[in-house]
Design an enzyme around this catalytic site. Structure first.
Site, mmCIF file in Angstrom:
data_model
loop_
_atom_site.group_PDB
_atom_site.id
_atom_site.type_symbol
_atom_site.label_atom_id
_atom_site.label_comp_id
_atom_site.label_asym_id
_atom_site.label_seq_id
_atom_site.Cartn_x
_atom_site.Cartn_y
_atom_site.Cartn_z
ATOM 1 N N HIS A 185 -49.298 117.704 80.109
ATOM 2 C CA HIS A 185 -50.601 118.043 79.475
ATOM 3 C C HIS A 185 -50.491 117.821 77.979
ATOM 4 O O HIS A 185 -49.838 118.593 77.281
ATOM 5 C CB HIS A 185 -50.965 119.504 79.751
ATOM 6 N N HIS A 206 -52.714 116.211 74.311
ATOM 7 C CA HIS A 206 -53.820 115.540 73.618
ATOM 8 C C HIS A 206 -53.194 114.646 72.556
ATOM 9 O O HIS A 206 -52.497 115.147 71.670
ATOM 10 C CB HIS A 206 -54.734 116.565 72.933
ATOM 11 N N LYS A 264 -59.920 115.976 85.084
ATOM 12 C CA LYS A 264 -59.821 117.217 84.321
ATOM 13 C C LYS A 264 -61.149 117.954 84.365
ATOM 14 O O LYS A 264 -62.190 117.403 84.013
ATOM 15 C CB LYS A 264 -59.455 116.888 82.867
ATOM 16 N N HIS A 299 -59.005 123.448 83.183
ATOM 17 C CA HIS A 299 -59.018 124.389 82.055
ATOM 18 C C HIS A 299 -59.678 125.648 82.603
ATOM 19 O O HIS A 299 -60.900 125.702 82.762
ATOM 20 C CB HIS A 299 -59.797 123.821 80.856
ATOM 21 N N HIS A 345 -52.050 125.124 81.308
ATOM 22 C CA HIS A 345 -51.689 126.055 80.222
ATOM 23 C C HIS A 345 -52.006 127.522 80.546
ATOM 24 O O HIS A 345 -52.809 128.153 79.886
ATOM 25 C CB HIS A 345 -52.334 125.647 78.883
ATOM 26 N N ASP A 353 -49.617 121.023 76.003
ATOM 27 C CA ASP A 353 -50.954 121.186 75.414
ATOM 28 C C ASP A 353 -50.893 121.001 73.897
ATOM 29 O O ASP A 353 -51.597 121.692 73.153
ATOM 30 C CB ASP A 353 -51.574 122.542 75.762
HETATM 31 C C1 NCD Z 1 -57.502 121.493 73.012
HETATM 32 C C2 NCD Z 1 -57.983 120.401 72.051
HETATM 33 O O1 NCD Z 1 -57.948 120.614 70.837
HETATM 34 O O2 NCD Z 1 -58.347 119.324 72.525
HETATM 35 N N1 NCD Z 1 -57.389 122.732 72.280
HETATM 36 C C3 NCD Z 1 -56.601 123.778 72.588
HETATM 37 O O3 NCD Z 1 -56.700 124.800 71.913
HETATM 38 N N2 NCD Z 1 -55.738 123.726 73.581
HETATM 39 C C4 NCD Z 1 -58.417 121.585 74.171
HETATM 40 C C5 NCD Z 1 -57.856 122.404 75.299
HETATM 41 O O4 NCD Z 1 -56.907 121.992 75.970
HETATM 42 O O5 NCD Z 1 -58.356 123.516 75.508
HETATM 43 ZN ZN ZN Z 2 -55.280 120.915 76.382
#
Ligand code: NCD
Ligand code: ZN
Length: 353
Positions: A14, A16, A100, A137, A175, A247
């Site tokens: 996971h 970003h 997702k 999520h 998460h 995450d």
């Molecule tokens: C994530 C993001 O910034 O894309 N933020 C986070 O706090 N984890 C989005 C998510 O996974 O909730």
């Molecule tokens: Zn995330």
């Protein structure tokens, strides 16, 4: 005392990685350490079909040296309008492993998310038929529900009924942050969970230690210490249901240190070191490799990596920030700094290749 760790190459299930200059700054540490990473699709606009996912994946590969063997695995963003054709196309694409589910409004860039799971039941059924995985999520979005209870409410309102209605659908509860989530995952079939380094290291007190600390703000929000302790037990338990997913969610300083700062913690710079510290503190270094490198691949039905990585016991200091090249030339470069988790602090383990 162990001063060197050799692990099968891990995967991050996971993450970003964003796009543009932020992606160019954050992708390298992940690609150097991890064999695969599951790339979250919450760009603007979202990565909602196979064509977009292929283009996004190509842009990630182009940001890496040609010699890199890193394999970005893609997840598509579910919306109320996701079609059965999109599910079929995803099943046919070797680079897409699932969809997702962002409840609309739950977190960063979730506005196009699903307004009600009942609207997408045919899509979820088709996913189960095609062995595609649902990444969730898991937070309700009702503003009247306390932010610290949104995960446990989601279990009762959405996951329990869904588990009964489509038992064959493979779900990753992303998460997880609470004892209730651990219990739910443990008690049900066909469901696994990722656990982040920050939810293993911090509790909600850390957001407010001596003042408000925006770099500890993420969603789902850090919970009470008792939940952190339960997560530590789950991650180091040896249960194959719990596996690594950072995450890592970078937002530049200008977006974090603001009157309405973004949710997200940047942890990819030293992700495996964080987990090593955590597992060592639990006297469970022998459980790290399976958590980081085996259980996720097994859950997703993919082969385990065959390469190795090494970590060395040595003290070193995390940089105070990483500079992202401003995309707008008039911007103050400070606004484009990325403040990593444990900025300026000393770590005990170092990834050495
Ligand atoms: C994530 C993001 O910034 O894309 N933020 C986070 O706090 N984890 C989005 C998510 O996974 O909730
Ligand atoms: Zn995330």
């Amino acid at each position: 005392m162990t001063d060197k760790l050799v692990l099968t190459q891990p995967d991050d299930w996971h993450i970003h990685v964003r796009s543009g200059n932020v992606m160019h700054t954050v992708i390298k540490p992940t690609a150097e350490c991890f064999g695969r990473a599951l790339i979250m699709p919450n760009l603007v606009p979202p990565v909602a079909d196979v064509k977009q996912a292929k283009a996004y994946r190509d842009s990630i590969l182009q940001a890496l040296p040609q010699s890199s063997l890193f394999d970005p695995v893609m997840s598509l963003y579910l919306t109320d309008n996701t079609s059965l054709d999109t599910v079929r196309a995803a099943a046919d694409c070797p680079h897409v492993c699932g969809f997702k589910l962002y409840p609309a409004g739950a977190t960063t860039n979730s506005d196009s998310g699903v307004t009600s799971v009942s609207r997408i039941m045919p899509v979820l059924e088709a996913m189960a038929e095609h062995s595609l995985v649902l990444q969730v999520h898991g937070e309700v979005t009702d503003p009247h529900v306390d932010i610290f209870d949104r995960e446990s409410e989601f279990i009762d309102q959405v996951l329990l009924p869904l588990r009964t209605e489509i038992p064959a659908l493979k779900i990753v509860f992303e998460h997880i942050t609470s004892r209730q989530a651990i219990d739910f995952v443990t008690e049900h079939e066909n469901i696994g969970a990722t656990i982040t380094p920050h939810h293993l290291m911090y509790s909600r007190n850390d957001i407010f230690a001596g003042g408000i600390r925006p770099h500890y703000y993420c969603l789902p929000i850090l919970k009470r210490r008792t939940h952190m302790l339960a997560l530590l037990d789950a991650a180091t338990s040896g249960s194959p249901k719990f596996f690594l997913g950072t995450d890592s969610a970078p937002h530049v300083r200008g977006k974090k240190e603001s009157s309405c700062g973004c949710a997200g913690i940047y942890s990819a710079h030293t992700a495996i070191e964080f987990y090593a510290e955590v597992f060592e503190s639990m006297d469970a270094l022998d459980k790290l490799e399976a958590f980081a490198s085996f259980y996720g691949a097994d859950f997703y039905g993919m082969s385990r990596n065959t390469g190795k990585i090494s970590l060395q016991k040595s003290s070193w200091e995390v940089p105070p920030f990483y500079q992202v090249e401003p995309e707008n030339k008039n911007d103050d470069p400070c606004l484009w700094e990325l403040v990593p988790l444990r900025a300026g602090e000393t770590l005990r383990w170092k990834f050495v290749g």
